[in-house]
Write an enzyme that holds these catalytic residues in place. Structure first.
Site, PDB file in Angstrom:
ATOM      1  CB  SER A 178      -0.922  -0.019   1.084  1.00  0.00           C
ATOM      2  OG  SER A 178      -0.209  -0.385   2.337  1.00  0.00           O
ATOM      3  CG  HIS A 206      -3.731  -0.771  -2.442  1.00  0.00           C
ATOM      4  ND1 HIS A 206      -3.947   0.364  -2.326  1.00  0.00           N
ATOM      5  CD2 HIS A 206      -3.288  -0.883  -1.126  1.00  0.00           C
ATOM      6  CE1 HIS A 206      -4.220   0.949  -1.105  1.00  0.00           C
ATOM      7  NE2 HIS A 206      -3.672  -0.083  -0.473  1.00  0.00           N
ATOM      8  CE  LYS A 237      -7.706   1.147   0.709  1.00  0.00           C
ATOM      9  NZ  LYS A 237      -6.994   0.305   1.542  1.00  0.00           N
TER      10      LYS A 237
HETATM   11  C1  LIG Z   1      -6.814   0.134   3.088  1.00  0.00           C
HETATM   12  C2  LIG Z   1      -6.460  -1.285   3.370  1.00  0.00           C
HETATM   13  C3  LIG Z   1      -6.917  -2.283   4.278  1.00  0.00           C
HETATM   14  C4  LIG Z   1      -8.079  -1.657   4.930  1.00  0.00           C
HETATM   15  O1  LIG Z   1      -9.490  -1.637   4.351  1.00  0.00           O
HETATM   16  P1  LIG Z   1     -10.370  -0.735   4.993  1.00  0.00           P
HETATM   17  O2  LIG Z   1     -11.679  -0.966   4.113  1.00  0.00           O
HETATM   18  O3  LIG Z   1     -10.071   0.674   4.479  1.00  0.00           O
HETATM   19  O4  LIG Z   1     -10.749  -0.777   6.305  1.00  0.00           O
HETATM   20  C5  LIG Z   1      -6.481  -3.430   4.344  1.00  0.00           C
HETATM   21  N1  LIG Z   1      -5.270  -3.720   3.671  1.00  0.00           N
HETATM   22  C6  LIG Z   1      -4.648  -2.870   2.947  1.00  0.00           C
HETATM   23  C7  LIG Z   1      -3.365  -3.433   2.105  1.00  0.00           C
HETATM   24  C8  LIG Z   1      -5.177  -1.514   2.542  1.00  0.00           C
HETATM   25  O5  LIG Z   1      -4.584  -0.715   1.803  1.00  0.00           O
END
Ligand SMILES: *Cc1c(COP(=O)(O)O)cnc(C)c1O
Length: 384
Positions: A178, A206, A237
């Site tokens: 991330s 991602h 996302k």
């Molecule tokens: C954003 C993210 C999460 C958390 O997801 P949310 O739905 O925002 O709680 C988990 N793992 C990774 C790698 C992320 O980038």
């Protein structure tokens, strides 16, 4: 009451350039946002396909609310599991090529739930050192033994797997890291898991919607299909809405329904969100044009980042970090961009290792080539 101690701790953070502050955005998520009355060109959301503000999703959500109301009113296991949840789970499972899937409220909760439900005392979790905080928290809460291997270092992981001879073994990794944007060596990780009889939890926060055929994610990107793989992805996302899911063998999903505490002991998400997500899934499936545009913008940005005093990190994804190093220097660069009307977040420890503060530039299919050129010109201007 000793609140003065809290203030001192915050003062220490501030002195180290580590104080975190929120900025209130007064426009919807998009490359063009207004903060404090000032318009900015933004490169910091995870809205990779530009769906967060898509009219089709807004319409789907409104339709969902008209039919299903606002709140689920109960946990999934009580009377809060509605037809749109069920339909979305089935479509998500089929889309990523797994027999079954389970919705969670957030990715953070999905990771806590899946790790805690599958391993415990006497078991071992093997984790990449650059994994997302939610995976780190999940393994600590699970009470399993924890082994952290150097980033993407297969030999290091193998030496750890060799030494553990009892209990369940679970390897956990971000698929796209991330804060770095690089892609985990999933085929090689799976081969090690097969050799040492471990499960592989892939966090595709991602990659889902962006990588692979029709945006099916990182398993499709690599052509991987194994019952050993537990697949997790988020829906806030690229999917542009909110939530997360885990896809796996039916027996794993039934285990999660029974034992994942962050699933059992929480209110179900509003069913209208699942209605919007069904529409989002259709847009992702038919989203090759968005993905092509995103890929072209990534290439354009990487080209333009050459010759700067800061180091572009080796990434082919929409996450294009620019390594600065020092915390204050990263903040100063972020501020200099802001003075030029451009919003890019500086990422500092403990989110990233000490000495690797960076600008985390993220691109979206909603950006134009001119937007990217403006960022490139501003960075070169600051460097001069
Ligand atoms: C954003 C993210 C999460 C958390 O997801 P949310 O739905 O925002 O709680 C988990 N793992 C990774 C790698 C992320 O980038």
């Amino acid at each position: 009451m000793p609140f003065s101690e809290l203030q001192q701790q915050l003062d220490v953070r501030a002195a180290q350039g580590l104080l975190r502050q929120r900025r209130t955005v007064s426009t919807p998520q998009s490359p063009h946002i207004v903060v404090g009355g000032t318009p900015y060109l933004a490169f910091c959301s995870n809205d990779y396909l530009g769906l967060a503000h898509a009219p089709q999703l807004a319409d789907a959500l409104i339709g969902g609310v008209r039919q299903w109301g606002v709140g689920a009113g109960a946990a999934h296991l009580v009377c809060g599991h509605f037809s749109p949840h069920e339909q979305l789970e089935q479509e998500l499972a089929a889309f990523v090529g797994k027999p079954d899937a389970l919705l969670f409220s957030t990715g953070y909760m999905a990771n806590l739930g899946v790790v805690q439900a599958l391993v415990g005392r006497g078991d071992t979790v093997f984790a990449d050192k650059l994994n997302h905080a939610s995976l780190n928290d999940a393994m600590l809460l699970s009470r399993a033994e924890v082994q952290r291997y150097r980033h993407a270092d297969l030999a290091h992981l193998e030496s750890q797997l060799q030494r553990v001879t009892s209990g369940r073994k679970l390897v956990i990794t971000d698929a796209v890291f991330s804060m770095d944007g690089d892609i985990a060596p999933l085929p090689e990780l799976l081969a090690l898991c097969e050799q040492y009889d471990a499960w592989l939890l892939v966090d595709d926060a991602h990659g889902f919607g962006v990588l692979g055929e029709q945006g099916r994610g990182s398993l499709s990107h690599f052509g991987l299909d194994s019952p050993r793989i537990l697949y997790m992805a988020t829906l806030g996302k690229a999917a542009g809405v909110f939530g997360a899911f885990v896809a796996a063998e039916a027996v794993v999903i039934e285990t999660l329904v029974n034992a994942a505490r962050s699933y059992v002991y929480t209110t179900a998400t509003p069913p209208a969100l699942s209605v919007a997500l069904l529409e989002s899934l259709a847009l992702i499936r038919g989203g090759d044009a968005r993905r092509d545009r995103l890929r072209a913008l990534i290439a354009r940005l990487r080209q333009g980042l050459q010759g700067l005093p800061w180091t572009p990190m080796p990434s082919d994804t929409a996450i294009q970090p620019l390594l600065v190093g020092d915390n204050q220097a990263a903040l100063d660069l972020s501020l200099a961009l802001r003075e030029r009307g451009i919003w890019v977040a500086a990422i500092r420890p403990p989110t990233v290792p000490a000495g690797t503060a960076r600008l985390r530039i993220t691109l979206s299919a909603a950006h134009s080539a001119a937007d990217v050129d403006k960022l490139i010109e501003a960075l070169h201007d600051i460097a001069r």
